[in-house]
Design a protein around this motif. Structure first.
Motif, PDB file in Angstrom:
ATOM      1  N   VAL A 113       0.852  -1.192   0.000  1.00 34.73           N
ATOM      2  CA  VAL A 113       0.000   0.000   0.000  1.00 34.73           C
ATOM      3  C   VAL A 113       0.886   1.239   0.000  1.00 34.73           C
ATOM      4  O   VAL A 113       1.838   1.336   0.772  1.00 34.73           O
ATOM      5  N   GLN A 114       0.571   2.175  -0.887  1.00 33.45           N
ATOM      6  CA  GLN A 114       1.290   3.443  -0.931  1.00 33.45           C
ATOM      7  C   GLN A 114       0.349   4.560  -0.500  1.00 33.45           C
ATOM      8  O   GLN A 114      -0.836   4.552  -0.865  1.00 33.45           O
ATOM      9  N   LEU A 115       0.894   5.497   0.257  1.00 36.31           N
ATOM     10  CA  LEU A 115       0.099   6.600   0.800  1.00 36.31           C
ATOM     11  C   LEU A 115       0.727   7.936   0.430  1.00 36.31           C
ATOM     12  O   LEU A 115       1.941   8.102   0.579  1.00 36.31           O
ATOM     13  N   VAL A 116      -0.107   8.878  -0.015  1.00 36.78           N
ATOM     14  CA  VAL A 116       0.376  10.212  -0.367  1.00 36.78           C
ATOM     15  C   VAL A 116      -0.529  11.243   0.300  1.00 36.78           C
ATOM     16  O   VAL A 116      -1.732  11.301   0.013  1.00 36.78           O
ATOM     17  N   GLU A 117       0.076  12.057   1.172  1.00 32.69           N
ATOM     18  CA  GLU A 117      -0.678  13.117   1.837  1.00 32.69           C
ATOM     19  C   GLU A 117      -0.612  14.406   1.023  1.00 32.69           C
ATOM     20  O   GLU A 117       0.348  14.639   0.283  1.00 32.69           O
ATOM     21  N   SER A 118      -1.622  15.245   1.198  1.00 28.60           N
ATOM     22  CA  SER A 118      -1.641  16.569   0.587  1.00 28.60           C
ATOM     23  C   SER A 118      -2.527  17.475   1.423  1.00 28.60           C
ATOM     24  O   SER A 118      -3.278  17.006   2.283  1.00 28.60           O
ATOM     25  N   GLY A 119      -2.418  18.773   1.154  1.00 25.37           N
ATOM     26  CA  GLY A 119      -3.307  19.726   1.808  1.00 25.37           C
ATOM     27  C   GLY A 119      -2.675  20.529   2.919  1.00 25.37           C
ATOM     28  O   GLY A 119      -3.326  21.423   3.476  1.00 25.37           O
ATOM     29  N   GLY A 120      -1.434  20.245   3.264  1.00 19.44           N
ATOM     30  CA  GLY A 120      -0.789  21.016   4.300  1.00 19.44           C
ATOM     31  C   GLY A 120      -0.464  22.418   3.817  1.00 19.44           C
ATOM     32  O   GLY A 120      -0.621  22.749   2.640  1.00 19.44           O
TER      33      GLY A 120
ATOM     34  N   SER B  23      -2.681  -2.386  -2.704  1.00 22.79           N
ATOM     35  CA  SER B  23      -3.609  -3.377  -2.154  1.00 22.79           C
ATOM     36  C   SER B  23      -4.556  -2.751  -1.132  1.00 22.79           C
ATOM     37  O   SER B  23      -4.601  -3.152   0.034  1.00 22.79           O
ATOM     38  N   THR B  24      -5.338  -1.787  -1.576  1.00 23.73           N
ATOM     39  CA  THR B  24      -6.205  -1.047  -0.651  1.00 23.73           C
ATOM     40  C   THR B  24      -7.327  -1.910  -0.092  1.00 23.73           C
ATOM     41  O   THR B  24      -7.857  -1.605   0.972  1.00 23.73           O
ATOM     42  N   VAL B  25      -7.677  -2.989  -0.771  1.00 21.19           N
ATOM     43  CA  VAL B  25      -8.747  -3.851  -0.286  1.00 21.19           C
ATOM     44  C   VAL B  25      -8.369  -4.469   1.050  1.00 21.19           C
ATOM     45  O   VAL B  25      -9.244  -4.876   1.823  1.00 21.19           O
ATOM     46  N   ASN B  26      -7.086  -4.537   1.365  1.00 18.79           N
ATOM     47  CA  ASN B  26      -6.622  -5.132   2.615  1.00 18.79           C
ATOM     48  C   ASN B  26      -6.589  -4.156   3.789  1.00 18.79           C
ATOM     49  O   ASN B  26      -6.300  -4.551   4.910  1.00 18.79           O
ATOM     50  N   ILE B  27      -6.887  -2.890   3.528  1.00 19.01           N
ATOM     51  CA  ILE B  27      -6.830  -1.898   4.600  1.00 19.01           C
ATOM     52  C   ILE B  27      -7.939  -2.143   5.606  1.00 19.01           C
ATOM     53  O   ILE B  27      -9.099  -2.312   5.236  1.00 19.01           O
ATOM     54  N   ARG B  28      -7.605  -2.108   6.890  1.00 20.15           N
ATOM     55  CA  ARG B  28      -8.589  -2.312   7.964  1.00 20.15           C
ATOM     56  C   ARG B  28      -8.834  -1.048   8.760  1.00 20.15           C
ATOM     57  O   ARG B  28      -9.954  -0.765   9.170  1.00 20.15           O
ATOM     58  N   SER B  29      -7.803  -0.290   9.022  1.00 19.86           N
ATOM     59  CA  SER B  29      -7.981   0.952   9.762  1.00 19.86           C
ATOM     60  C   SER B  29      -7.001   1.994   9.249  1.00 19.86           C
ATOM     61  O   SER B  29      -5.980   1.657   8.651  1.00 19.86           O
ATOM     62  N   MET B  30      -7.362   3.251   9.490  1.00 16.23           N
ATOM     63  CA  MET B  30      -6.551   4.368   9.009  1.00 16.23           C
ATOM     64  C   MET B  30      -6.406   5.386  10.122  1.00 16.23           C
ATOM     65  O   MET B  30      -7.273   5.476  11.007  1.00 16.23           O
ATOM     66  N   ALA B  31      -5.343   6.152  10.063  1.00 18.25           N
ATOM     67  CA  ALA B  31      -5.093   7.096  11.149  1.00 18.25           C
ATOM     68  C   ALA B  31      -4.274   8.272  10.658  1.00 18.25           C
ATOM     69  O   ALA B  31      -3.543   8.180   9.663  1.00 18.25           O
TER      70      ALA B  31
ATOM     71  N   PRO C 122       0.314 -10.053   5.221  1.00 19.24           N
ATOM     72  CA  PRO C 122       0.127 -10.085   6.672  1.00 19.24           C
ATOM     73  C   PRO C 122      -0.139  -8.700   7.235  1.00 19.24           C
ATOM     74  O   PRO C 122      -0.069  -7.711   6.497  1.00 19.24           O
ATOM     75  N   MET C 123      -0.441  -8.662   8.543  1.00 24.08           N
ATOM     76  CA  MET C 123      -0.763  -7.386   9.182  1.00 24.08           C
ATOM     77  C   MET C 123       0.450  -6.461   9.107  1.00 24.08           C
ATOM     78  O   MET C 123       1.522  -6.760   9.596  1.00 24.08           O
ATOM     79  N   THR C 124       0.272  -5.311   8.448  1.00 20.50           N
ATOM     80  CA  THR C 124       1.375  -4.384   8.196  1.00 20.50           C
ATOM     81  C   THR C 124       0.893  -2.965   8.387  1.00 20.50           C
ATOM     82  O   THR C 124      -0.226  -2.626   8.009  1.00 20.50           O
ATOM     83  N   ASN C 125       1.768  -2.137   8.946  1.00 20.43           N
ATOM     84  CA  ASN C 125       1.494  -0.721   9.128  1.00 20.43           C
ATOM     85  C   ASN C 125       2.240   0.054   8.046  1.00 20.43           C
ATOM     86  O   ASN C 125       3.456  -0.063   7.926  1.00 20.43           O
ATOM     87  N   TYR C 126       1.513   0.829   7.257  1.00 21.31           N
ATOM     88  CA  TYR C 126       2.105   1.627   6.180  1.00 21.31           C
ATOM     89  C   TYR C 126       2.027   3.106   6.549  1.00 21.31           C
ATOM     90  O   TYR C 126       1.072   3.548   7.208  1.00 21.31           O
ATOM     91  N   TRP C 127       3.013   3.866   6.059  1.00 23.79           N
ATOM     92  CA  TRP C 127       3.091   5.284   6.371  1.00 23.79           C
ATOM     93  C   TRP C 127       3.263   6.110   5.102  1.00 23.79           C
ATOM     94  O   TRP C 127       3.928   5.691   4.148  1.00 23.79           O
ATOM     95  N   GLY C 128       2.679   7.313   5.149  1.00 23.55           N
ATOM     96  CA  GLY C 128       2.948   8.282   4.102  1.00 23.55           C
ATOM     97  C   GLY C 128       4.177   9.089   4.460  1.00 23.55           C
ATOM     98  O   GLY C 128       4.790   8.902   5.517  1.00 23.55           O
TER      99      GLY C 128
END
Length: 117
Positions: free
Chosen positions: A1-8, A26-34, A102-108
């Motif tokens: 999963v790749q994450l891109v932030e914007s709006g700052g 693989s966004t279908v595997n996302i369970r929670s976001m923060a 597997p359970m993985t934490n991804y960061w932008g």
């Protein structure tokens, strides 16, 4: 999963900003976001969380009533609406997701929010 932030950006105290976090892969595997934030010289702080399926949310006490986390599953995008911004909200804001398989934490990479007086 790749994450891109914007709006700052730079905003005066009392103003508003809306951050976005677009997910791909693989966004279908996302369970929670923060959303997290990290100010210079300070530890990373959890700002708000939201579950992908039910949209259940939680907030840090410091932002309750001012920030709103939301998501659009069709667009694979998460948002953070920040109102009544304070000087102490200045930080790099990072989005994070937890995905299975597997359970993985991804960061932008993060987006800078600077609140001026």
């Amino acid at each position: 999963v790749q994450l891109v932030e914007s709006g700052g950006g730079l905003v005066q105290a009392g103003g508003s900003l809306r951050l976005s976090c677009a997910a791909s892969g693989s966004t279908v595997n996302i369970r929670s976001m923060a959303w997290y934030r990290q100010a210079p010289g300070k530890q990373r702080e959890l700002v708000a969380t939201i579950t992908r399926l039910t949209g259940s949310t939680n907030y840090a006490d410091s932002v309750k009533g001012r920030f709103t986390i939301s998501r659009d599953n069709r667009k694979n995008t998460m948002y953070l609406q920040m109102n009544s911004l304070k000087l102490e909200d200045t930080a790099v804001y990072l989005c994070s997701v937890v995905a299975t398989g597997p359970m993985t934490n991804y960061w932008g990479q993060g987006t800078q929010v600077t609140v001026s007086s």
